[in-house]
Design a protein around this motif. Structure first.
Motif, PDB file in Angstrom:
ATOM      1  N   PRO A  10      -6.709 -62.763 -24.846  1.00 36.60           N
ATOM      2  CA  PRO A  10      -5.595 -62.697 -24.836  1.00 36.60           C
ATOM      3  C   PRO A  10      -5.207 -61.892 -25.984  1.00 36.60           C
ATOM      4  O   PRO A  10      -5.420 -62.300 -27.180  1.00 36.60           O
ATOM      5  CB  PRO A  10      -4.896 -64.030 -24.850  1.00 36.60           C
ATOM      6  CG  PRO A  10      -5.935 -64.831 -25.023  1.00 36.60           C
ATOM      7  CD  PRO A  10      -7.162 -64.075 -24.458  1.00 36.60           C
ATOM      8  N   TYR A  25     -11.471 -74.031 -23.944  1.00 36.31           N
ATOM      9  CA  TYR A  25     -11.792 -72.875 -23.176  1.00 36.31           C
ATOM     10  C   TYR A  25     -10.570 -72.598 -22.019  1.00 36.31           C
ATOM     11  O   TYR A  25     -10.885 -72.217 -20.802  1.00 36.31           O
ATOM     12  CB  TYR A  25     -12.914 -72.698 -22.493  1.00 36.31           C
ATOM     13  CG  TYR A  25     -13.616 -71.209 -22.103  1.00 36.31           C
ATOM     14  CD1 TYR A  25     -13.647 -70.268 -23.025  1.00 36.31           C
ATOM     15  CD2 TYR A  25     -13.545 -71.047 -20.768  1.00 36.31           C
ATOM     16  CE1 TYR A  25     -13.798 -69.132 -22.788  1.00 36.31           C
ATOM     17  CE2 TYR A  25     -14.185 -69.673 -20.634  1.00 36.31           C
ATOM     18  CZ  TYR A  25     -14.102 -68.733 -21.594  1.00 36.31           C
ATOM     19  OH  TYR A  25     -14.361 -67.351 -21.126  1.00 36.31           O
ATOM     20  N   GLN A  26      -9.315 -72.974 -22.477  1.00 31.86           N
ATOM     21  CA  GLN A  26      -8.196 -72.740 -21.476  1.00 31.86           C
ATOM     22  C   GLN A  26      -7.799 -71.116 -21.527  1.00 31.86           C
ATOM     23  O   GLN A  26      -8.461 -70.594 -22.422  1.00 31.86           O
ATOM     24  CB  GLN A  26      -7.007 -73.508 -22.015  1.00 31.86           C
ATOM     25  CG  GLN A  26      -7.312 -74.997 -21.563  1.00 31.86           C
ATOM     26  CD  GLN A  26      -7.415 -75.588 -22.772  1.00 31.86           C
ATOM     27  OE1 GLN A  26      -7.505 -75.226 -23.886  1.00 31.86           O
ATOM     28  NE2 GLN A  26      -7.404 -76.919 -22.679  1.00 31.86           N
ATOM     29  N   VAL A  27      -7.311 -70.988 -20.472  1.00 30.94           N
ATOM     30  CA  VAL A  27      -7.226 -69.203 -20.238  1.00 30.94           C
ATOM     31  C   VAL A  27      -6.575 -68.703 -21.446  1.00 30.94           C
ATOM     32  O   VAL A  27      -6.964 -67.345 -22.056  1.00 30.94           O
ATOM     33  CB  VAL A  27      -6.819 -68.695 -18.915  1.00 30.94           C
ATOM     34  CG1 VAL A  27      -6.417 -67.511 -19.072  1.00 30.94           C
ATOM     35  CG2 VAL A  27      -7.836 -69.235 -17.745  1.00 30.94           C
ATOM     36  N   PRO A  28      -5.375 -68.935 -21.841  1.00 25.32           N
ATOM     37  CA  PRO A  28      -4.978 -68.434 -23.150  1.00 25.32           C
ATOM     38  C   PRO A  28      -6.039 -69.130 -24.347  1.00 25.32           C
ATOM     39  O   PRO A  28      -5.471 -70.125 -24.893  1.00 25.32           O
ATOM     40  CB  PRO A  28      -3.505 -68.713 -23.389  1.00 25.32           C
ATOM     41  CG  PRO A  28      -3.317 -69.744 -22.360  1.00 25.32           C
ATOM     42  CD  PRO A  28      -4.548 -69.929 -21.537  1.00 25.32           C
ATOM     43  N   ILE A  29      -7.114 -68.202 -24.731  1.00 23.64           N
ATOM     44  CA  ILE A  29      -7.787 -69.102 -25.611  1.00 23.64           C
ATOM     45  C   ILE A  29      -7.058 -68.873 -27.004  1.00 23.64           C
ATOM     46  O   ILE A  29      -6.753 -67.823 -27.483  1.00 23.64           O
ATOM     47  CB  ILE A  29      -9.328 -68.271 -25.797  1.00 23.64           C
ATOM     48  CG1 ILE A  29      -9.968 -68.071 -24.521  1.00 23.64           C
ATOM     49  CG2 ILE A  29     -10.161 -69.043 -26.478  1.00 23.64           C
ATOM     50  CD1 ILE A  29     -11.058 -67.370 -24.340  1.00 23.64           C
ATOM     51  N   LYS A  30      -7.065 -70.172 -27.658  1.00 21.22           N
ATOM     52  CA  LYS A  30      -6.335 -70.340 -29.007  1.00 21.22           C
ATOM     53  C   LYS A  30      -7.197 -69.567 -29.924  1.00 21.22           C
ATOM     54  O   LYS A  30      -8.421 -69.842 -29.906  1.00 21.22           O
ATOM     55  CB  LYS A  30      -6.433 -71.706 -29.506  1.00 21.22           C
ATOM     56  CG  LYS A  30      -5.394 -72.365 -28.453  1.00 21.22           C
ATOM     57  CD  LYS A  30      -4.863 -73.627 -29.319  1.00 21.22           C
ATOM     58  CE  LYS A  30      -3.680 -74.295 -28.486  1.00 21.22           C
ATOM     59  NZ  LYS A  30      -3.240 -75.504 -29.053  1.00 21.22           N
ATOM     60  N   SER A  31      -6.713 -68.611 -30.728  1.00 22.32           N
ATOM     61  CA  SER A  31      -7.578 -67.737 -31.629  1.00 22.32           C
ATOM     62  C   SER A  31      -8.278 -68.567 -32.701  1.00 22.32           C
ATOM     63  O   SER A  31      -9.268 -68.081 -32.928  1.00 22.32           O
ATOM     64  CB  SER A  31      -6.711 -66.659 -32.050  1.00 22.32           C
ATOM     65  OG  SER A  31      -5.685 -67.486 -32.606  1.00 22.32           O
ATOM     66  N   GLN A  32      -7.682 -69.743 -32.863  1.00 20.80           N
ATOM     67  CA  GLN A  32      -8.349 -70.489 -34.068  1.00 20.80           C
ATOM     68  C   GLN A  32      -9.569 -71.175 -33.468  1.00 20.80           C
ATOM     69  O   GLN A  32     -10.628 -71.657 -34.218  1.00 20.80           O
ATOM     70  CB  GLN A  32      -7.318 -71.818 -34.563  1.00 20.80           C
ATOM     71  CG  GLN A  32      -6.974 -72.536 -33.436  1.00 20.80           C
ATOM     72  CD  GLN A  32      -5.926 -73.398 -33.812  1.00 20.80           C
ATOM     73  OE1 GLN A  32      -5.067 -72.988 -34.305  1.00 20.80           O
ATOM     74  NE2 GLN A  32      -6.001 -74.527 -33.159  1.00 20.80           N
ATOM     75  N   LEU A  46     -11.660 -69.345 -31.581  1.00 18.39           N
ATOM     76  CA  LEU A  46     -12.646 -68.372 -30.801  1.00 18.39           C
ATOM     77  C   LEU A  46     -13.949 -68.106 -31.797  1.00 18.39           C
ATOM     78  O   LEU A  46     -14.737 -67.880 -30.891  1.00 18.39           O
ATOM     79  CB  LEU A  46     -11.879 -66.860 -30.986  1.00 18.39           C
ATOM     80  CG  LEU A  46     -11.241 -66.191 -29.486  1.00 18.39           C
ATOM     81  CD1 LEU A  46     -10.405 -65.007 -30.044  1.00 18.39           C
ATOM     82  CD2 LEU A  46     -12.082 -66.405 -28.615  1.00 18.39           C
ATOM     83  N   TYR A  47     -13.863 -68.082 -32.896  1.00 14.32           N
ATOM     84  CA  TYR A  47     -15.170 -67.846 -33.604  1.00 14.32           C
ATOM     85  C   TYR A  47     -15.572 -69.264 -34.323  1.00 14.32           C
ATOM     86  O   TYR A  47     -16.502 -68.978 -35.184  1.00 14.32           O
ATOM     87  CB  TYR A  47     -14.807 -66.860 -34.565  1.00 14.32           C
ATOM     88  CG  TYR A  47     -14.581 -65.589 -33.962  1.00 14.32           C
ATOM     89  CD1 TYR A  47     -15.558 -65.170 -33.016  1.00 14.32           C
ATOM     90  CD2 TYR A  47     -13.247 -65.004 -33.971  1.00 14.32           C
ATOM     91  CE1 TYR A  47     -15.282 -63.749 -32.505  1.00 14.32           C
ATOM     92  CE2 TYR A  47     -12.941 -63.892 -33.287  1.00 14.32           C
ATOM     93  CZ  TYR A  47     -14.228 -63.062 -32.384  1.00 14.32           C
ATOM     94  OH  TYR A  47     -13.790 -62.246 -31.910  1.00 14.32           O
ATOM     95  N   LYS A  48     -14.914 -70.165 -33.814  1.00 17.85           N
ATOM     96  CA  LYS A  48     -15.700 -71.705 -34.283  1.00 17.85           C
ATOM     97  C   LYS A  48     -16.684 -71.814 -33.357  1.00 17.85           C
ATOM     98  O   LYS A  48     -16.503 -72.974 -32.547  1.00 17.85           O
ATOM     99  CB  LYS A  48     -14.705 -72.689 -34.346  1.00 17.85           C
ATOM    100  CG  LYS A  48     -13.799 -72.768 -35.919  1.00 17.85           C
ATOM    101  CD  LYS A  48     -13.041 -73.840 -35.798  1.00 17.85           C
ATOM    102  CE  LYS A  48     -12.365 -73.810 -37.145  1.00 17.85           C
ATOM    103  NZ  LYS A  48     -11.524 -75.057 -37.443  1.00 17.85           N
ATOM    104  N   LEU A  49     -17.657 -71.328 -33.402  1.00 15.60           N
ATOM    105  CA  LEU A  49     -18.740 -71.741 -32.318  1.00 15.60           C
ATOM    106  C   LEU A  49     -19.485 -72.866 -32.693  1.00 15.60           C
ATOM    107  O   LEU A  49     -19.600 -73.129 -34.317  1.00 15.60           O
ATOM    108  CB  LEU A  49     -19.581 -70.377 -32.235  1.00 15.60           C
ATOM    109  CG  LEU A  49     -19.218 -69.370 -31.561  1.00 15.60           C
ATOM    110  CD1 LEU A  49     -20.257 -67.904 -31.373  1.00 15.60           C
ATOM    111  CD2 LEU A  49     -18.611 -69.605 -30.272  1.00 15.60           C
ATOM    112  N   PHE A  56       1.716 -72.198 -28.911  1.00 16.20           N
ATOM    113  CA  PHE A  56       0.520 -71.269 -29.239  1.00 16.20           C
ATOM    114  C   PHE A  56       1.124 -70.134 -30.176  1.00 16.20           C
ATOM    115  O   PHE A  56       0.353 -69.909 -31.101  1.00 16.20           O
ATOM    116  CB  PHE A  56       0.133 -70.387 -27.692  1.00 16.20           C
ATOM    117  CG  PHE A  56      -0.708 -69.264 -27.760  1.00 16.20           C
ATOM    118  CD1 PHE A  56      -1.975 -69.391 -28.538  1.00 16.20           C
ATOM    119  CD2 PHE A  56      -0.297 -68.022 -27.673  1.00 16.20           C
ATOM    120  CE1 PHE A  56      -2.927 -68.425 -28.486  1.00 16.20           C
ATOM    121  CE2 PHE A  56      -1.024 -66.932 -27.637  1.00 16.20           C
ATOM    122  CZ  PHE A  56      -2.309 -67.271 -28.123  1.00 16.20           C
TER     123      PHE A  56
END
Lengths: 187, 218
Positions: free
Chosen positions: B167, A24-31, A33-36, B145
């Motif tokens: 972002p 959960y670093q501020v630029p959340i890596k999109s990969q 995001l939905y891997k809950l 990134f």
């Protein structure tokens, strides 16, 4: 168990244990995001006993709680002693100054005292857990004993022994009380 | 951007964390300092006992003064986060100034203003160093990134979490790597104003439950 878990965690990203701040670093890596996480945080109670705060969090938690509690209690006791020390003919400014002085001094003293107790306790507890690799009632009792002994070490052996016994009994009582509370009072 | 800072604890817990951390730092550091000083200043023959006495007298006191600073600072910080609904360097600077001013309020308004100035400048310097370090790191991070992004993102990038600022996968984030530090500082400021409606949430997440993600496609 710990070794096993870490290797599991490395290999399988989909069934990792729940951890709110992971990835959960501020630029959340999109990969990510939905891997809950799909598994519960703890499946067995042993697991939750095993996974405890790190030593740094332990240190800040006990010290901060001790300092805040000590200084709030000391400051509120100081307000009353300040009110008691009013004399006839005091102006309002003098009264306010009396209250501020006495509550400030008592709050500072007690905050420092209890904060140091928390610091010593956290250090000894983390040390005991690191050495014995167990975390139960006896860890707290040993940590309380050591804390009392160190805190009163300068007043001689007898005083240190009494304070150590008191600290051990108090820590054990708090842990036992917490377990009783958990069992009988469902919140 | 308007995202709440997630490298530290969420807001009300941060106060406890900062109090404890500051007390521990101050007490340990102050103990070491006063032990050495006591050993140095004691007469021969009583050096160790003098050092230990100095430690016992002054160690907790320095811990206490550190933690008063830390606790007030993060209390003001959290109050400002709640009042302004955003987390940026100005919060830290203002709360540093407020802490300095508050602590010397009883010495009179002049002294209070002076130490508020000192506190604000101190925190501004700390924030400046932090921002510079962040820039250096994020230029390296951003390239990685973008590579990750190009490889895997399309199926994930479609959805948006409502109420949480994500972002946005746009090309302008890559351009900040090539501009100079100051340029990107100003550029970033303009950018946040452009995306105000998106990136600014109604109530910051650190004060209530995290939003439920919706999986709607736009």
């Amino acid at each position: 168990m710990a070794i096993n878990r870490s290797s599991d965690h490395e290999s399988d990203e989909n069934t990792r244990l729940y951890h709110p701040y992971q990835n959960y670093q501020v630029p959340i890596k999109s990969q990510y995001l939905y891997k809950l996480p799909t598994s519960p945080e703890f499946l067995f109670t042993e697991e939750s006993l095993k996974q405890r705060r790190s030593w740094g969090e332990n240190l800040t938690f006990y010290t901060g709680t001790g300092y805040l509690a000590g200084s709030v209690a000391g400051a509120s006791a100081g307000i009353f002693s300040g009110i008691k020390s009013f004399e006839n003919g005091d102006t309002t400014k003098l009264k306010i100054n009396r209250i501020l002085n006495s509550s400030g001094q008592a709050g500072r003293t007690w905050g420092n005292r209890v904060g140091i107790v928390g610091l010593i306790y956290a250090g000894i507890e983390s040390g005991v857990v690191a050495v014995t690799d167990k975390d139960d009632v006896w860890t707290s009792v040993v940590a309380g004993l050591g804390t009392g002994a160190v805190f009163r070490a300068a007043r001689g052996v007898r005083s240190a022994a009494v304070a150590g016994a008191f600290g051990g009994i108090a820590a054990g009582a708090v842990v036992a009380g917490k377990q009783v509370f958990k069992r009988y009072a469902h919140i | 951007m308007g995202t709440p800072e997630s490298s530290r604890e969420p807001c009300p817990d941060r106060i406890l964390d900062d109090v404890g951390g500051a007390f521990a730092m101050g007490a340990v550091g102050g103990s070491a300092y006063h032990l050495i000083r006591g050993i140095y200043n004691s007469p021969g023959g009583a050096r160790l006992s003098g050092g230990v006495q100095a430690l016992r007298m002054s160690g907790p006191r320095s811990g206490g003064s550190f933690s008063v600073w830390g606790g007030l600072y993060s209390t003001f910080d959290c109050a400002l986060v709640y009042a302004r609904q955003k987390e940026d360097p100005w919060n830290s600077i203002l709360s540093g100034a407020a802490t300095g001013g508050f602590l010397s309020l009883r010495q009179g308004l002049g002294a209070s203003a002076r130490s508020a100035l000192v506190g604000g400048v101190l925190l501004a310097m700390i924030e400046g160093v932090g921002i510079m370090l962040n820039k250096v790191q994020s230029t390296a991070h951003n390239e990685q990134f973008m590579e990750d992004h190009a490889a895997t993102s399309l199926p994930y990038g479609m959805g948006q979490i409502s109420g949480q600022s994500v972002p946005v996968p746009e090309t302008s984030s890559s351009s900040s790597g090539s501009v100079s530090w100051f340029g990107s500082l100003f550029k970033k400021k303009k950018e946040t104003e452009d995306h105000h409606s998106e990136s600014r949430t109604h109530i910051l997440e650190s004060f209530d439950a995290p939003p439920v993600p919706t999986y709607e496609f736009k």
